[in-house]
Design a protein around this motif. Structure first.
Motif, PDB file in Angstrom:
ATOM      1  N   THR A   1      -0.491 -11.312   3.201  1.00 16.99           N
ATOM      2  CA  THR A   1       0.399 -10.889   4.246  1.00 16.99           C
ATOM      3  C   THR A   1       1.332  -9.815   3.784  1.00 16.99           C
ATOM      4  N   SER A   2       2.165 -10.140   2.625  1.00 12.80           N
ATOM      5  CA  SER A   2       2.854  -8.944   2.151  1.00 12.80           C
ATOM      6  C   SER A   2       2.448  -7.790   1.664  1.00 12.80           C
ATOM      7  N   GLY A   3       1.240  -7.854   1.029  1.00 14.70           N
ATOM      8  CA  GLY A   3       0.293  -6.854   0.775  1.00 14.70           C
ATOM      9  C   GLY A   3      -0.062  -5.910   1.815  1.00 14.70           C
ATOM     10  N   MET A   4      -0.613  -6.451   2.970  1.00 16.83           N
ATOM     11  CA  MET A   4      -0.732  -5.644   4.332  1.00 16.83           C
ATOM     12  C   MET A   4       0.352  -5.211   4.721  1.00 16.83           C
ATOM     13  N   MET A   5       1.513  -5.825   4.641  1.00 16.18           N
ATOM     14  CA  MET A   5       2.814  -5.275   5.428  1.00 16.18           C
ATOM     15  C   MET A   5       3.127  -3.988   4.485  1.00 16.18           C
ATOM     16  N   ALA A   6       3.227  -4.173   3.111  1.00 17.27           N
ATOM     17  CA  ALA A   6       3.664  -2.991   2.380  1.00 17.27           C
ATOM     18  C   ALA A   6       2.794  -1.893   2.492  1.00 17.27           C
ATOM     19  N   GLY A   7       1.407  -2.071   2.318  1.00 12.80           N
ATOM     20  CA  GLY A   7       0.164  -1.233   2.360  1.00 12.80           C
ATOM     21  C   GLY A   7       0.012  -0.699   3.675  1.00 12.80           C
ATOM     22  N   ILE A   8       0.091  -1.125   4.723  1.00 11.82           N
ATOM     23  CA  ILE A   8      -0.215  -0.517   5.899  1.00 11.82           C
ATOM     24  C   ILE A   8       1.083  -0.048   6.712  1.00 11.82           C
ATOM     25  N   THR A   9       2.104  -0.818   6.944  1.00 10.90           N
ATOM     26  CA  THR A   9       3.140  -0.659   7.806  1.00 10.90           C
ATOM     27  C   THR A   9       4.419  -0.943   7.151  1.00 10.90           C
ATOM     28  N   SER A  10       4.600  -0.287   6.074  1.00  6.87           N
ATOM     29  CA  SER A  10       5.770  -0.580   5.299  1.00  6.87           C
ATOM     30  C   SER A  10       7.150   0.175   5.993  1.00  6.87           C
ATOM     31  N   PRO A  11       8.183  -0.572   6.341  1.00  2.59           N
ATOM     32  CA  PRO A  11       9.289   0.026   6.752  1.00  2.59           C
ATOM     33  C   PRO A  11      10.115   1.022   5.882  1.00  2.59           C
TER      34      PRO A  11
ATOM     35  N   GLU B   1      -5.841   4.772 -10.680  1.00  5.87           N
ATOM     36  CA  GLU B   1      -7.242   5.210 -10.182  1.00  5.87           C
ATOM     37  C   GLU B   1      -7.762   3.627  -9.918  1.00  5.87           C
ATOM     38  N   ARG B   2      -7.301   2.708 -10.770  1.00 12.13           N
ATOM     39  CA  ARG B   2      -7.818   1.389 -10.531  1.00 12.13           C
ATOM     40  C   ARG B   2      -7.535   0.834  -9.330  1.00 12.13           C
ATOM     41  N   LYS B   3      -6.266   1.094  -9.034  1.00 13.27           N
ATOM     42  CA  LYS B   3      -5.786   0.422  -7.683  1.00 13.27           C
ATOM     43  C   LYS B   3      -6.124   1.261  -6.555  1.00 13.27           C
ATOM     44  N   GLU B   4      -6.497   2.331  -6.767  1.00 13.96           N
ATOM     45  CA  GLU B   4      -7.269   3.062  -5.430  1.00 13.96           C
ATOM     46  C   GLU B   4      -8.668   2.556  -5.195  1.00 13.96           C
ATOM     47  N   GLU B   5      -9.164   2.345  -6.325  1.00 15.54           N
ATOM     48  CA  GLU B   5     -10.638   1.778  -6.470  1.00 15.54           C
ATOM     49  C   GLU B   5     -10.737   0.261  -5.894  1.00 15.54           C
ATOM     50  N   LYS B   6      -9.818  -0.545  -5.941  1.00 18.96           N
ATOM     51  CA  LYS B   6      -9.861  -1.755  -5.361  1.00 18.96           C
ATOM     52  C   LYS B   6      -9.128  -1.661  -4.006  1.00 18.96           C
TER      53      LYS B   6
ATOM     54  N   SER C   1      -0.037   5.659   5.139  1.00 16.09           N
ATOM     55  CA  SER C   1       0.348   4.531   4.336  1.00 16.09           C
ATOM     56  C   SER C   1      -0.333   4.372   3.022  1.00 16.09           C
ATOM     57  N   VAL C   2       0.102   3.500   2.203  1.00 11.19           N
ATOM     58  CA  VAL C   2      -0.436   3.505   0.659  1.00 11.19           C
ATOM     59  C   VAL C   2      -1.794   3.056   1.032  1.00 11.19           C
ATOM     60  N   LEU C   3      -2.298   2.161   1.688  1.00 13.15           N
ATOM     61  CA  LEU C   3      -3.807   1.848   1.963  1.00 13.15           C
ATOM     62  C   LEU C   3      -4.706   3.066   2.295  1.00 13.15           C
TER      63      LEU C   3
ATOM     64  N   GLN D   1      -7.641   5.733   0.556  1.00 11.90           N
ATOM     65  CA  GLN D   1      -8.895   6.190   0.994  1.00 11.90           C
ATOM     66  C   GLN D   1      -9.023   7.657   0.908  1.00 11.90           C
ATOM     67  N   ARG D   2      -8.019   8.226   1.377  1.00 21.24           N
ATOM     68  CA  ARG D   2      -8.169   9.831   1.250  1.00 21.24           C
ATOM     69  C   ARG D   2      -8.118  10.614  -0.114  1.00 21.24           C
ATOM     70  N   ALA D   3      -7.472   9.565  -1.079  1.00 21.54           N
ATOM     71  CA  ALA D   3      -7.394  10.180  -2.431  1.00 21.54           C
ATOM     72  C   ALA D   3      -8.476  10.695  -3.149  1.00 21.54           C
ATOM     73  N   VAL D   4      -9.838  10.370  -2.343  1.00 22.07           N
ATOM     74  CA  VAL D   4     -11.118  10.997  -2.978  1.00 22.07           C
ATOM     75  C   VAL D   4     -11.104  12.537  -2.753  1.00 22.07           C
ATOM     76  N   GLY D   5     -10.397  12.645  -1.571  1.00 14.96           N
ATOM     77  CA  GLY D   5     -10.459  14.268  -1.396  1.00 14.96           C
ATOM     78  C   GLY D   5      -9.636  15.025  -2.399  1.00 14.96           C
TER      79      GLY D   5
END
Length: 558
Positions: free
Chosen positions: A68-78, A394-399, A450-452, A456-460
């Motif tokens: 829950t905390s990860g999705m909140m911080a990674g998708i819609t962080s205030p 890089e490892r975090k983006e991969e996961k 967002s972070v998440l 995904q777009r970091a590949v570009g």
């Protein structure tokens, strides 16, 4: 022909029957992971009874909290921007007034989200989504905050989807107090009460002072298939919204109104074919391991208990004798020389190390099911700490890419609808700044930063980095700088900034860059002309000085 009340009651029964097969599964998920989530009876409110009896090891509860905390911080962080408005035409985004207007609208929208209860409601939605596979959140107009958000728990609502597979119907059963019903549906501006839509039963209870008694109520939102498109009143909007008392025998509706667009978001973690409710999610995937973990913890506790406090056997002379098991305690009895005293009935020597290793393996599977290992990737990373920044990123983006499918579904079923509806509410509240003429009649689109989404777009961005390094190698190896002619550096900056979600205020528009370069070229040209004119001026000065000297020499004897 059915009355409106009969229509809503029939459809509610059909929707409840459609949902029924999920209820038992929802109950198990609630019991073993989050016992306070889920409402399976209309009267299941304000229950303070113990509900955590089936949870011995709370690993799944903690993993759900991390998700829950990860999705909140990674998708819609205030704490940081997570969306950006844009136009479908990339060239229009280079126009300065358009960029600034979109940025202003984004700022107003973020302020609405911060002032409302959105960031309190979203964690509830993410928790429901991760545990039960389906979440539900309504967004309604609010006089004070523009928008107000109401999350619902499973068991309290029923949904249906249209032919496109998008949820367009929501029925909800809940209870309101007599006082709340009168205040919401009967209060007039002059503080009198309009009893025309309220049942005689509720009226009688209110007059007797039973304002805190609970009354079952149904709220239904669905496409308005009988509306008159020529009328613009609330009852003829594309979606109708009605409230009525569930236990009343009359055909009165507490309220009949409507919405221009569907006000409820019901994202699903994953859906199978034409199913309406989510059919897969971390909670469902982990349920078997969660139940096994509770059994193992129980068996481990029993083994330790029997090892520390084993069952005893002793001679018959101990019958009716007080036996002390306390440290230093004394038990007196007349011992038979042919028998022994108190001793264990059987010895328990559990292999605790193997049991603990298996429990640890089950806990790790639960963490993976809830993506807890993903969101805690850095703190749980194996090896020597700390790593360098590049490797960590890089490892975090991969996961984070593992959440790609659910992130795309959330964009479509939650965030797009949230942004669209908020924009419509801003238009209705007349708080939008005047748009530039170039945007008149032009649609807008939403981009997520967002972070998440950026993971995904970091590949570009990595591709642009590699291309720039590749061209640099060619130029250095050959000594020929013409290879850079194939690389549009200006466009790469625009796209790189878009991929990493940089503010449009940081990157200048093409027309402003063109003006700066023209001014710089003019300054360079003026400087060049000045530098060319200086030798000529010096030469002229030298000739003039030579002439003056010559004239002086011809002026006669001293």
């Amino acid at each position: 022909m059915d009355t409106p009340r009969q229509h809503f009651e029939k459809r509610k029964s059909l929707l409840k029957n459609e949902r029924q097969s999920f209820i038992e599964h929802y109950r198990e998920l609630s019991d073993f992971v989050s016992p306070r989530r889920g409402r399976f009876l209309m009267t299941d409110r304000n229950k303070g009874d113990k509900r955590y009896g089936k949870i011995i090891n709370s690993q799944a509860t903690l993993a759900l909290r991390t998700l829950t905390s990860g999705m909140m911080a990674g998708i819609t962080s205030p704490a940081r921007p997570w969306f950006r408005l844009a136009t479908p035409d990339p060239d229009m985004m280079e126009y300065e007034p358009v960029k600034l207007w979109l940025n202003k609208v984004e700022s107003i929208m973020r302020e609405i989200f911060n002032q409302s209860n959105l960031y309190n409601a979203l964690p509830v939605l993410y928790r429901e989504l991760g545990l039960f596979g389906t979440g539900c959140l309504s967004q309604v107009d609010d006089f004070k905050d523009v928008a107000r958000f109401y999350p619902y728990t499973v068991g309290s609502y029923m949904i249906a989807a249209g032919e496109r597979g998008e949820v367009d119907t929501m029925y909800r059963e809940f209870e309101m107090t007599v006082g709340q019903i009168v205040e919401k549906f009967g209060a007039r501006p002059d503080r009198s009460v309009d009893w025309s839509r309220i049942s005689p039963t509720v009226k009688s209870m209110y007059e007797r002072g039973s304002v805190d008694s609970w009354v079952p109520v149904v709220h239904a939102i669905e496409p308005n298939t009988t509306r008159n498109v020529r009328l613009l009143d609330a009852k003829n909007k594309p979606f109708r919204s009605v409230y009525y008392e569930a236990g009343s025998n009359n055909d009165k509706l507490l309220r009949a109104s409507g919405f221009d667009d569907f006000p409820t978001m019901a994202p699903r973690w994953d859906v199978t074919n034409e199913d309406i409710y989510g059919t897969d999610c971390p909670g469902m995937a982990a349920l078997g391991d969660v139940k096994a973990l509770q059994t193992e913890e129980k068996r481990k506790a029993q083994a330790i208990d029997k090892m520390v406090n084993p069952p005893l056997k002793g001679p018959g002379t101990l019958t009716n004798k007080p036996i002390s098991a306390l440290p230093g305690g004394i038990t007196l009895f007349q011992q038979d020389p042919n028998t022994q005293g108190l001793e264990p009935l059987y010895e328990v020597k559990p292999e605790l190390r193997g049991l603990l290793l298996d429990i640890q393996a089950v806990e790790q599977r639960i963490d993976r099911a809830f993506y807890a290992d993903l969101f805690l990737a850095i703190s749980q990373m194996e090896g020597v700490q700390p790593r360098n920044v590049m490797e960590l990123a890089e490892r975090k983006e991969e996961k984070l890419l593992m959440l790609g499918p659910v992130l795309e579904r959330l964009h479509g079923e939650l965030l797009n609808k949230l942004i669209d509806r908020t924009f419509a509410q801003m238009v209705a509240a007349d708080i939008l700044p005047p748009p530039p003429d170039e945007l008149q009649g032009s649609p807008l689109k939403v981009e997520y930063i967002s972070v998440l989404a950026q993971a995904q777009r970091a590949v570009g961005t990595a591709a642009i980095d590699r291309m720039a390094l590749y061209i640099t190698g060619l130029v250095q190896g050959s000594g020929d700088p013409s290879y850079w002619d194939k690389f549009d550096a200006d466009q790469s900056i625009d796209e790189y900034g878009e991929m990493i979600g940089i503010s449009p205020k940081v990157i200048r528009s093409d027309d402003k860059v063109e003006g700066l370069r023209a001014e710089r070229a003019k300054q360079n040209q003026a400087a060049q002309l000045a530098s060319m004119a200086k030798p000529a001026s010096d030469a002229m000065n030298a000739v003039s000085q030579a002439a003056e000297i010559a004239n002086g020499d011809q002026g006669g004897p001293f």
